[in-house]
Motif scaffolding. Structure first.
Motif, PDB file in Angstrom:
ATOM      1  N   LEU A   2     -96.190 -32.235  -6.182  1.00  0.00           N
ATOM      2  CA  LEU A   2     -95.438 -31.038  -6.341  1.00  0.00           C
ATOM      3  C   LEU A   2     -96.166 -29.854  -7.055  1.00  0.00           C
ATOM      4  CD1 LEU A   2     -92.176 -32.996  -7.646  1.00  0.00           C
ATOM      5  CD2 LEU A   2     -92.781 -32.167  -5.012  1.00  0.00           C
ATOM      6  N   GLY A   3     -96.177 -28.529  -6.502  1.00  0.00           N
ATOM      7  CA  GLY A   3     -97.032 -27.745  -6.890  1.00  0.00           C
ATOM      8  C   GLY A   3     -98.379 -27.737  -6.402  1.00  0.00           C
ATOM      9  N   LYS A  46     -97.704 -34.803   1.395  1.00  0.00           N
ATOM     10  CA  LYS A  46     -96.870 -33.733   1.499  1.00  0.00           C
ATOM     11  C   LYS A  46     -96.811 -32.942   0.426  1.00  0.00           C
ATOM     12  CE  LYS A  46     -93.444 -36.415   4.477  1.00  0.00           C
ATOM     13  NZ  LYS A  46     -92.173 -36.902   4.864  1.00  0.00           N
ATOM     14  N   VAL A  47     -96.630 -31.603   0.313  1.00  0.00           N
ATOM     15  CA  VAL A  47     -96.647 -30.624  -0.715  1.00  0.00           C
ATOM     16  C   VAL A  47     -95.275 -30.001  -0.834  1.00  0.00           C
ATOM     17  CG1 VAL A  47     -97.439 -28.620  -1.578  1.00  0.00           C
ATOM     18  CG2 VAL A  47     -99.123 -30.315  -0.570  1.00  0.00           C
ATOM     19  N   GLY A  48     -94.676 -30.166  -2.192  1.00  0.00           N
ATOM     20  CA  GLY A  48     -93.420 -29.423  -2.354  1.00  0.00           C
ATOM     21  C   GLY A  48     -93.651 -28.072  -3.453  1.00  0.00           C
ATOM     22  N   LEU A  62     -89.095 -27.031  -2.482  1.00  0.00           N
ATOM     23  CA  LEU A  62     -88.715 -28.121  -3.385  1.00  0.00           C
ATOM     24  C   LEU A  62     -87.097 -28.210  -3.371  1.00  0.00           C
ATOM     25  CD1 LEU A  62     -90.681 -26.961  -6.779  1.00  0.00           C
ATOM     26  CD2 LEU A  62     -90.844 -28.987  -5.602  1.00  0.00           C
ATOM     27  N   LYS A  63     -86.476 -27.370  -2.994  1.00  0.00           N
ATOM     28  CA  LYS A  63     -84.878 -27.438  -2.956  1.00  0.00           C
ATOM     29  C   LYS A  63     -84.538 -28.869  -2.079  1.00  0.00           C
ATOM     30  CE  LYS A  63     -83.457 -24.344   0.839  1.00  0.00           C
ATOM     31  NZ  LYS A  63     -84.569 -24.552   1.570  1.00  0.00           N
ATOM     32  N   ASP A  64     -85.545 -29.168  -1.180  1.00  0.00           N
ATOM     33  CA  ASP A  64     -85.084 -30.259  -0.348  1.00  0.00           C
ATOM     34  C   ASP A  64     -86.046 -31.625  -0.741  1.00  0.00           C
ATOM     35  OD1 ASP A  64     -83.853 -28.594   1.421  1.00  0.00           O
ATOM     36  OD2 ASP A  64     -85.697 -28.039   2.185  1.00  0.00           O
ATOM     37  N   LEU A  65     -86.314 -31.642  -1.969  1.00  0.00           N
ATOM     38  CA  LEU A  65     -87.056 -32.878  -2.694  1.00  0.00           C
ATOM     39  C   LEU A  65     -86.240 -34.033  -2.553  1.00  0.00           C
ATOM     40  CD1 LEU A  65     -89.508 -34.019  -4.142  1.00  0.00           C
ATOM     41  CD2 LEU A  65     -88.442 -33.434  -6.203  1.00  0.00           C
ATOM     42  N   ALA A  66     -84.932 -34.052  -2.827  1.00  0.00           N
ATOM     43  CA  ALA A  66     -84.021 -35.030  -2.827  1.00  0.00           C
ATOM     44  C   ALA A  66     -84.160 -35.924  -1.253  1.00  0.00           C
ATOM     45  CB  ALA A  66     -82.651 -34.939  -3.142  1.00  0.00           C
ATOM     46  N   SER A  67     -84.268 -35.039  -0.189  1.00  0.00           N
ATOM     47  CA  SER A  67     -84.306 -35.555   1.055  1.00  0.00           C
ATOM     48  C   SER A  67     -85.516 -36.120   1.569  1.00  0.00           C
ATOM     49  CB  SER A  67     -83.623 -34.834   2.129  1.00  0.00           C
ATOM     50  OG  SER A  67     -84.373 -33.468   2.127  1.00  0.00           O
ATOM     51  N   LYS A  75     -88.950 -42.083   1.126  1.00  0.00           N
ATOM     52  CA  LYS A  75     -89.958 -43.396   1.320  1.00  0.00           C
ATOM     53  C   LYS A  75     -91.386 -42.924   0.683  1.00  0.00           C
ATOM     54  CE  LYS A  75     -88.347 -43.792   6.382  1.00  0.00           C
ATOM     55  NZ  LYS A  75     -88.685 -43.751   7.648  1.00  0.00           N
ATOM     56  N   VAL A  76     -91.240 -42.260  -0.427  1.00  0.00           N
ATOM     57  CA  VAL A  76     -92.296 -41.880  -1.257  1.00  0.00           C
ATOM     58  C   VAL A  76     -92.986 -43.020  -1.873  1.00  0.00           C
ATOM     59  CG1 VAL A  76     -91.250 -41.348  -3.267  1.00  0.00           C
ATOM     60  CG2 VAL A  76     -93.285 -40.264  -2.713  1.00  0.00           C
ATOM     61  N   ASP A  77     -94.280 -43.187  -2.178  1.00  0.00           N
ATOM     62  CA  ASP A  77     -94.841 -44.430  -2.823  1.00  0.00           C
ATOM     63  C   ASP A  77     -95.365 -43.813  -4.233  1.00  0.00           C
ATOM     64  OD1 ASP A  77     -94.771 -46.602  -0.677  1.00  0.00           O
ATOM     65  OD2 ASP A  77     -96.230 -45.457   0.342  1.00  0.00           O
ATOM     66  N   ILE A  78     -95.950 -42.629  -3.986  1.00  0.00           N
ATOM     67  CA  ILE A  78     -96.485 -41.923  -5.196  1.00  0.00           C
ATOM     68  C   ILE A  78     -96.115 -40.511  -5.385  1.00  0.00           C
ATOM     69  CG2 ILE A  78     -98.665 -41.300  -6.455  1.00  0.00           C
ATOM     70  CD1 ILE A  78     -99.811 -43.474  -4.606  1.00  0.00           C
ATOM     71  N   CYS A  79     -95.563 -39.996  -6.201  1.00  0.00           N
ATOM     72  CA  CYS A  79     -95.095 -38.564  -6.412  1.00  0.00           C
ATOM     73  C   CYS A  79     -95.881 -38.194  -7.548  1.00  0.00           C
ATOM     74  CB  CYS A  79     -93.551 -38.294  -6.791  1.00  0.00           C
ATOM     75  SG  CYS A  79     -93.039 -36.804  -6.951  1.00  0.00           S
ATOM     76  N   ILE A  80     -96.484 -36.798  -7.550  1.00  0.00           N
ATOM     77  CA  ILE A  80     -97.390 -36.423  -8.441  1.00  0.00           C
ATOM     78  C   ILE A  80     -96.644 -35.018  -8.790  1.00  0.00           C
ATOM     79  CG2 ILE A  80     -99.881 -35.778  -9.328  1.00  0.00           C
ATOM     80  CD1 ILE A  80    -100.626 -37.753  -7.054  1.00  0.00           C
ATOM     81  N   ASN A  81     -96.329 -34.778 -10.001  1.00  0.00           N
ATOM     82  CA  ASN A  81     -95.867 -33.457 -10.509  1.00  0.00           C
ATOM     83  C   ASN A  81     -96.964 -32.668 -11.261  1.00  0.00           C
ATOM     84  OD1 ASN A  81     -94.016 -31.428 -10.909  1.00  0.00           O
ATOM     85  ND2 ASN A  81     -93.441 -32.194 -12.985  1.00  0.00           N
ATOM     86  N   THR A  82     -97.081 -31.537 -10.927  1.00  0.00           N
ATOM     87  CA  THR A  82     -98.028 -30.546 -11.744  1.00  0.00           C
ATOM     88  C   THR A  82     -97.121 -29.323 -12.064  1.00  0.00           C
ATOM     89  OG1 THR A  82     -98.515 -29.003  -9.634  1.00  0.00           O
ATOM     90  CG2 THR A  82     -99.806 -30.936 -10.250  1.00  0.00           C
ATOM     91  N   ILE A  83     -95.956 -29.231 -11.971  1.00  0.00           N
ATOM     92  CA  ILE A  83     -94.972 -28.073 -12.301  1.00  0.00           C
ATOM     93  C   ILE A  83     -94.398 -28.150 -13.780  1.00  0.00           C
ATOM     94  CG2 ILE A  83     -93.104 -26.764 -11.667  1.00  0.00           C
ATOM     95  CD1 ILE A  83     -93.536 -27.673  -8.782  1.00  0.00           C
ATOM     96  N   PRO A  84     -94.759 -27.579 -14.660  1.00  0.00           N
ATOM     97  CA  PRO A  84     -93.940 -27.525 -16.003  1.00  0.00           C
ATOM     98  C   PRO A  84     -92.751 -27.009 -16.276  1.00  0.00           C
ATOM     99  CG  PRO A  84     -95.592 -25.616 -15.841  1.00  0.00           C
ATOM    100  CD  PRO A  84     -95.696 -26.331 -14.501  1.00  0.00           C
ATOM    101  N   ALA A  85     -91.902 -27.981 -15.405  1.00  0.00           N
ATOM    102  CA  ALA A  85     -90.316 -27.426 -15.435  1.00  0.00           C
ATOM    103  C   ALA A  85     -89.579 -28.406 -14.693  1.00  0.00           C
ATOM    104  CB  ALA A  85     -90.124 -26.105 -14.621  1.00  0.00           C
ATOM    105  N   GLY A  86     -88.498 -28.620 -14.985  1.00  0.00           N
ATOM    106  CA  GLY A  86     -87.538 -29.644 -14.664  1.00  0.00           C
ATOM    107  C   GLY A  86     -87.392 -29.786 -13.030  1.00  0.00           C
ATOM    108  N   VAL A  87     -88.261 -30.455 -12.442  1.00  0.00           N
ATOM    109  CA  VAL A  87     -88.125 -30.346 -10.749  1.00  0.00           C
ATOM    110  C   VAL A  87     -87.573 -31.712 -10.422  1.00  0.00           C
ATOM    111  CG1 VAL A  87     -89.650 -28.430 -10.415  1.00  0.00           C
ATOM    112  CG2 VAL A  87     -90.631 -31.162 -10.838  1.00  0.00           C
TER     113      VAL A  87
END
Length: 303
Positions: free
Chosen positions: A161-162, A182-184, A204-209, A213-225
């Motif tokens: 993410l980001g 995949k990049v959000g 990002l608005k489609d993140l829930a969908s 099937k994700v194994d690893i999610c890496i967030n780099t965004i300093p906001a509630g995503v």
């Protein structure tokens, strides 16, 4: 003859130790406050208290920890047995062109900056520092993913993410190991960059969908995503690594309630590669000093 540059480091961790060594190698005189438990004793590096043992009037650079200034003018000091507090009287004694260098921005720092009129520099906001730091950040993220999962990175379904400096290096690292990345993002430039890198991209608005099937999610965004709305769709085996600055962008409480492993991991460069991270920061400090000399020469030329 120009005087030997004087550097004061107040608090910090192993990165500051490396900065001190790098400054010494450049023939600078180094004072360190909040290092009473640091075991190194080297000629040219002086452990100080700030009280009548530092020539504040001729200090060229004062460095705060990467974690910045906290409430009550306190700073992190891993090598001290007591609280390390910056006294404003120290800063007021410094010359007008003294560089005051910190890591991240904080509210106490903003308040202090209004009272102490000097050239304040936030290293983490600089593009060059972000680019340099993205490498140890990516390596640290990879290490956490290897340690905290029971699958290979190869053929893992990984979401980043980001796609700023850090996100770009992380995405490239995982993709090069054979992960399906995949990049959000909501940023049009980042979307274009992801496509240019050959990565699948989504809004990002489609993140829930996307996370089902994700194994690893890496967030780099300093906001509630990564909120409850998204977390209900995460599989229980998923690992979330949040490398955004504190407090991150994940609802960690709800993730725990759902049994999803979510880890906040800011400051990875200092955690996994403090020597390299210190060298990066020292390199930028030296560059700042050189820029200052050039600016003075230009001013003299036109005066």
């Amino acid at each position: 003859m120009a005087h030997k540059k004087i550097v004061v480091l107040i608090g910090g961790d192993a990165r500051q130790s490396e900065i001190a060594e790098q400054c010494l190698a450049r023939n600078m005189k180094v004072y360190m406050i909040g290092f009473d438990q640091w075991e190194r004793n080297t000629a040219g590096i002086i452990k100080a208290t700030g009280e009548n043992d530092i020539p504040w009037q001729i200090v060229d650079v004062l460095l705060l920890p990467v974690s910045g200034l906290k409430e009550g003018n306190k700073v992190e000091a891993q090598f001290s047995s007591s609280e390390t507090v910056i006294k404003e009287e120290w800063l007021r004694k410094t010359k007008n062109d003294c560089l005051l260098v910190t890591g991240i921005d904080t509210e106490p720092l903003k308040k202090l900056e209004k009272r102490i009129k000097r050239k304040w520099i936030r290293l983490i906001e600089r593009d060059d520092v972000s680019i340099y730091n993205s490498i140890p950040s990516a390596e640290g993220t990879l290490l956490m993913a290897l340690q905290e999962t029971d699958i290979t990175i190869h053929q893992s379904h990984t979401i980043v993410l980001g796609l700023g400096r850090t996100g770009q290096t992380i995405a490239n690292t995982f993709s090069s190991l054979g992960a399906y990345v995949k990049v959000g993002t909501v940023n049009p430039a980042e979307k274009a960059r992801a496509e240019a890198m050959g990565l699948e991209v989504f809004d990002l608005k489609d993140l829930a969908s996307v996370v089902e099937k994700v194994d690893i999610c890496i967030n780099t965004i300093p906001a509630g995503v990564i909120t409850k709305k998204e977390l209900v769709h995460f599989p229980h085996h998923a690992l979330i690594i949040d490398v955004a600055s504190y407090p991150g962008g994940t609802d960690f409480t709800y993730a725990k309630q759902r049994g999803i492993k979510a880890m906040l991991a800011p400051g990875l460069p200092g955690a996994v590669a403090p020597r390299t991270a210190g060298q990066i920061l020292a390199k930028v400090v030296f560059q700042l000093l050189e820029e200052q000399v050039t600016e003075k020469e230009d001013e003299n030329a036109f005066s």
